[in-house]
Design a protein around this motif. Structure first.
Motif, PDB file in Angstrom:
ATOM      1  N   GLU A   5       0.908  -1.148   0.027  1.00  0.00           N
ATOM      2  CA  GLU A   5       0.061  -0.161  -0.121  1.00  0.00           C
ATOM      3  C   GLU A   5       0.989   1.384   0.038  1.00  0.00           C
ATOM      4  O   GLU A   5       1.667   1.431   0.862  1.00  0.00           O
ATOM      5  N   LYS A   6       0.707   2.018  -0.798  1.00  0.00           N
ATOM      6  CA  LYS A   6       1.467   3.338  -1.024  1.00  0.00           C
ATOM      7  C   LYS A   6       0.820   4.417  -0.191  1.00  0.00           C
ATOM      8  O   LYS A   6      -0.429   4.848   0.097  1.00  0.00           O
ATOM      9  N   ARG A   7       1.744   4.896   0.829  1.00  0.00           N
ATOM     10  CA  ARG A   7       1.339   5.836   1.859  1.00  0.00           C
ATOM     11  C   ARG A   7       1.669   7.123   1.811  1.00  0.00           C
ATOM     12  O   ARG A   7       0.951   8.185   2.012  1.00  0.00           O
ATOM     13  N   SER A   8       2.690   7.511   0.820  1.00  0.00           N
ATOM     14  CA  SER A   8       3.215   8.793   0.613  1.00  0.00           C
ATOM     15  C   SER A   8       4.044   8.661  -0.912  1.00  0.00           C
ATOM     16  O   SER A   8       4.167   7.418  -1.352  1.00  0.00           O
ATOM     17  N   GLU A   9       4.875   9.603  -1.324  1.00  0.00           N
ATOM     18  CA  GLU A   9       5.504   9.766  -2.350  1.00  0.00           C
ATOM     19  C   GLU A   9       6.303   8.458  -2.611  1.00  0.00           C
ATOM     20  O   GLU A   9       6.585   7.817  -3.504  1.00  0.00           O
ATOM     21  N   SER A  11       6.860   6.180   0.460  1.00  0.00           N
ATOM     22  CA  SER A  11       6.670   5.437   1.563  1.00  0.00           C
ATOM     23  C   SER A  11       5.755   4.527   1.424  1.00  0.00           C
ATOM     24  O   SER A  11       4.499   4.797   0.723  1.00  0.00           O
ATOM     25  N   TYR A  12       5.879   3.182   1.517  1.00  0.00           N
ATOM     26  CA  TYR A  12       5.106   2.022   1.295  1.00  0.00           C
ATOM     27  C   TYR A  12       4.861   1.337   2.347  1.00  0.00           C
ATOM     28  O   TYR A  12       5.848   1.168   3.221  1.00  0.00           O
ATOM     29  N   ARG A  13       3.593   0.574   2.786  1.00  0.00           N
ATOM     30  CA  ARG A  13       3.246  -0.244   3.650  1.00  0.00           C
ATOM     31  C   ARG A  13       2.987  -1.634   3.183  1.00  0.00           C
ATOM     32  O   ARG A  13       2.238  -1.749   2.296  1.00  0.00           O
ATOM     33  N   THR A  15       1.979  -5.525   4.014  1.00  0.00           N
ATOM     34  CA  THR A  15       1.455  -6.436   4.733  1.00  0.00           C
ATOM     35  C   THR A  15       1.289  -7.899   4.331  1.00  0.00           C
ATOM     36  O   THR A  15       1.087  -8.119   3.149  1.00  0.00           O
ATOM     37  N   HIS A  30       2.781  -5.717   9.690  1.00  0.00           N
ATOM     38  CA  HIS A  30       2.752  -4.615   8.671  1.00  0.00           C
ATOM     39  C   HIS A  30       4.495  -4.136   8.817  1.00  0.00           C
ATOM     40  O   HIS A  30       5.194  -4.319   9.807  1.00  0.00           O
ATOM     41  N   THR A  32       6.830  -0.825   7.065  1.00  0.00           N
ATOM     42  CA  THR A  32       6.882   0.368   6.325  1.00  0.00           C
ATOM     43  C   THR A  32       8.306   0.644   5.642  1.00  0.00           C
ATOM     44  O   THR A  32       9.339   0.459   6.220  1.00  0.00           O
ATOM     45  N   ASN A  34      10.938   2.759   3.064  1.00  0.00           N
ATOM     46  CA  ASN A  34      10.843   4.320   2.596  1.00  0.00           C
ATOM     47  C   ASN A  34      11.874   4.174   1.443  1.00  0.00           C
ATOM     48  O   ASN A  34      13.098   3.725   2.010  1.00  0.00           O
TER      49      ASN A  34
END
Length: 486
Positions: A5-9, A11-13, A15, A30, A32, A34
């Motif tokens: 899952e993309k969290r920001s430009e 950063s990805y999560r 799972t 989970h 994260t 970067n």
């Protein structure tokens, strides 16, 4: 299968499913990630796929660490197992574990790794500076200890055995002898009372030195750097704390006159120890390196000594041999004729000892300095002998009624430890104009900057002489011009 899952430009999560709990509810882990913003979209996709596979493997093996739940203590244990124990020298590892077990873990170990803040570290360092924090302090038993034993009907032998200390130590304690923090703590733990209720601190309470506080800071910072590299935290909080800045103390050493005097005094000492001291003065090797020298490392014909290993001792591990931590410590140094001549005398004596014991008793370790039966010498033996030598010499001078009070200071030796002979060697060489690169090479320093940092005091003299020489050069030119004009 891992989901991303993309969290920001950048950063990805990730799972990953970790099975189900007793209620049948799916357990999800989970993590994260970067990514470097300079990566192309294709590179990002490739790196995410790689990280997803690695993360899923960690979860399946049960080796994944949840940074949100992980305490600093738990991470330290992982750092010790995965990095420190396989990579660090035994003595370094032992020292690190001492710092961790005595202060760092008790003070900071309970804090979640992800929640550790610069303020936690600042408070910890300030606590280390507080009076009474030192565990090497000495304690004296109060009269309350004897009263407590009488009230409880305990004998000296009973409490000594329960505390794990000798009856002699306990008797000395009751008669006013000072004891270590460890001994005092063992007694108070056995009697289940507070330390200050039956013991008083011997002398002024002190905190740790700035240099020791800095050692704690560097260790913590190193561990947290690993946490960043292992992607458990984003930022090392130790980098946001101003590190302790101890004043640089001049390395304790003997001056030229004192060194000459010591070498003269050695003429009356046993050949074994005279050889040790001369080697240390002329060779500048570390204590462990001296203990690790073998006869095969010496060329009496060429006057050369090879340093390639060190003898060390650790509680619980005993005496062992290790190779130097860096290549620069492996070196070949030249020895003057005086030392070579002494080594030849010592070899004859050493061979005589071997012949007296015979093959049944003599252990052929090949070492230059050995115990009575040929086994490697205990690494700290030269240090203990040298300390005793200085104490006995100074006592003899003070008790000599033939020497006036004014002259006694000329013969008293400063309390410099055995390692100070290494500092003496470097200081005298620099003072004689030997270039720093050569001195650094003989000492086995990895960088010349290490030499200049430690021996900045010795470099001042050649620096002043250099300035004076330049001044004299132009004075001579001015004088020459004036004479021509005249």
């Amino acid at each position: 299968m891992a989901s991303i899952e993309k969290r920001s430009e950048c950063s990805y999560r990730i799972t990953v499913s970790a099975g189900y709990n007793s209620d049948g509810k799916q357990i999800k882990k989970h993590k994260t990630i970067n990514l470097d913003p300079k990566l192309t979209e294709k590179q990002k996709e490739k790196e995410l796929d790689r990280q997803s596979v690695l993360f899923q493997e960690e979860v399946e093996r049960g080796t994944y660490l949840d940074a949100d739940k992980l305490t600093f203590k738990q991470f330290i244990e992982k750092w010790l197992k995965d990095y420190a124990e396989p990579n660090l020298a035994p003595k370094t590892l032992y020292r690190y574990k001492e710092l961790l077990d005595t202060r760092i873990i008790p003070a900071l170990g309970h804090i979640k790794l992800s929640k550790l803040q610069p303020t936690h570290l600042t408070s910890f360092y300030n606590n280390l500076r507080e009076n009474g924090i030192r565990i090497d302090a000495k304690y004296i038993a109060k009269p309350e200890l004897q009263n407590l034993l009488s009230d409880r009907g305990l004998s000296h032998i009973d409490i000594a055995q329960l505390s794990g200390i000798s009856d002699r130590t306990f008797s000395g304690m009751l008669s006013g002898m000072s004891v270590s923090h460890k001994t005092a703590q063992a007694v108070t733990k056995t009697l289940e009372v507070k330390l200050d209720s039956i013991f008083s601190l011997n002398g002024e309470p002190r905190g740790l030195s700035e240099r020791t506080v800095l050692h704690h800071h560097r260790l913590i910072s190193s561990i947290l750097t690993a946490a960043v590299q292992w992607q458990l935290i984003l930022i090392n909080p130790a980098t946001r704390v101003k590190p302790p800045s101890p004043e640089r103390a001049e390395a304790k050493h003997f001056d030229e006159v004192q060194t000459d005097y010591i070498l003269q005094l050695m003429e009356a000492e046993p050949l074994k120890y005279r050889t040790m001291i001369n080697l240390a003065v002329y060779g500048g090797m570390r204590l462990g390196e001296l203990a690790g020298i073998e006869w095969d490392d010496i060329s009496l014909e060429k006057g050369l000594l090879q340093i390639r290993q060190a003898g060390q001792y650790l509680p619980g591990e005993g005496t062992f041999t290790k190779v130097p931590k860096n290549e620069s410590s492996k070196r070949i140094i030249s020895l003057p004729g005086t030392v070579i001549s002494l080594l030849k005398q010592y070899k004859l004596w050493h061979n005589g000892q071997k012949a007296k014991l015979g093959d049944d008793l003599w252990v052929d370790s090949g070492r230059l300095f050995t115990a009575w039966n040929g086994e490697p010498m205990f690494p700290d033996t030269p240090s203990k002998w040298f300390h005793k030598f200085i104490q006995q010499h100074n006592k003899k001078i003070m008790e000599d009624e033939k020497i006036s009070k004014e002259d006694k200071s000329k013969y008293l030796l400063p309390e410099v430890n055995f390692h100070g002979l290494r500092h003496t060697n470097a200081t005298l060489l620099i003072g004689q104009g030997v270039d720093v690169t050569t001195v650094s090479s003989r000492l086995g320093h990895a960088r010349t900057s290490t030499t200049t940092d430690i021996y900045s005091h010795a470099l001042k003299k050649p620096d002043i002489e250099a300035a004076n020489k330049l001044e004299n050069l132009f004075k001579k030119k001015d004088s020459s011009e004036q004479s021509k004009q005249a």
